[in-house]
Structure formats: C-alpha cells, structure tokens
Design an enzyme around this catalytic site. Sequence first.
Site: not given
Length: 245
Positions: A8, A10-11, A19, A45, A47, A51-52, A72, A102-103, A153, A193-194, A215-216
Amino acid sequence: MSPQLYVNLDHVATLRQARGTPYPDVLEAALLAERSGHVAGITLHLREDRRHVQDRDMERVMAALRLPFNYEMSCAADIVAHAVRLRPAQATLVPERRAELTTEGGLDLDLHGALVAQTTARLQQAGVLVSLFIDPDVHAVQRSREIGATHVELHTGSYAHAWGTPSAARELQRLQHAAAAARAEGLALNAGHGLTVANVGPVAALPQMNDLNIGHAIVARAVFVGLDSALAEMAEAIRRSASNT
Ligand code: PXP
C-alpha cells in the site's frame, strides 16, 4: 504457499501532500515496487477527503501497472463511479470517518449492509473482485458472504496494537477463528493493517492466507534503506513464517 505481498503506497502520497510538491511520485514508487519482484500487487486508498492519494494517482498507476491493482475505497458514490470506470482487478471496501488517523475499524455490515451489498454488486458487474475489510469476527465473515463478497480482508490493527503485550495471543486467536470461518464460508482470505516485519509472521502463517496489504511500515522503512530493500525485508519475513508452518 506463502501469502502474497500487496504494498500500500498511500504514504508516498502523504509525503508529497505534506508540501504540495510534485514529488515523491506515487507512480514512480509503484513502478519501483513492480520491478522489485517482491510484490504481487499494488494497493492505493482514494479517501473521500483526498488527504493523500488523488484521483490522478489512481488513474496513472492503473494505466501503467502490469501487476494487479487493489482499489481501496468507501462506498461514496463518486468514488464508486471512478472505480467502475477504472475497473481495477480488485476493490477493497472500507469504512471511513473524516477525523480518523487511519482506517480504525472494519465495516459494520449490520448497519451498512444494504449500501455495501449494492456497491459490491455494482463493482462485480464491472468485473471487479470485491473484498470487504472487516474486524476479525465470525458474524462479520458470515455477513460478508450473505452480502455477496468473494473476499474478506481481516483487520489486523488490534492484533498489531497488542503485539508484545499479554493480549496479543487473544487477538491472534480472534484472527484464527475469523480466518477459519472465512474458509468455511468459501471466502478468499486477505489481511492487513499495522503489520510490520516483527509482527507479520503469525498472520502470514494463517492457513490459506492470500494477500497481505501492508503500507506504513514499508514506506517508513524505505526512508532508511530504500523501497526495494524495505520490500525485500517484508517479503522475506512473510516467506520465513509461512515456511515454518
Ligand atoms: N488494509 C486496509 C484496508 C487499510 O485501510 C490499510 C491502511 O490504509 C492497510 C491495509 C495497510 O495498513 P498499514 O499502512 O498500517 O500497513
């Protein structure tokens, strides 16, 4: 067989949006991930608050990517229309709350069952596989099947949060029960997730686990070692745990 890694990204977009610069480019990251050979697919994702990831990111990545793309999304009408137009290999439906970091939880399929069922049918008619992001709970698995999804999922956030504490074993047990229920209902099983290199092992070892959406932790690690090495480390952690079972 080991579960497949879906990264993922997204980040990567989070860094760019911080920026308002054109870099780092999400497409460049997706192509690097594809070339790395460590991933089976890419997840983004879109959203509702943008936001991203932006609409253009979804379109550019879908157009250039050869690997399967997992879109997503919530059930918001404009986003469903966008996904139907793009026709990704898979869509993962998630709940969204504006103020969340986050979700934070899985779909509430008792409260929102009708809308999720309608969105699932619309995407499936467009040829998109639909996965529902749910808490690791047997009732949610059964509702997913009733709604017509073919994939679930399992939300691993509570497990990841409990990692290293006495409640981790209980959280893993919830995942094991939900995974068994998904298998019994004939649903394909994903999770995410996580997840990190440290905690992914027991989740990767769940029987018949297909895709892990991560992802993160990968993007954060890539800051230090580069995306290719961060993906290699995660892919290796998944392989190692699956080969120990
Ligand atoms: N799966 C779903 C449904 C998610 O919403 C997220 C977070 O965007 C992930 C997986 C990946 O979570 P993480 O970024 O913590 O690895």
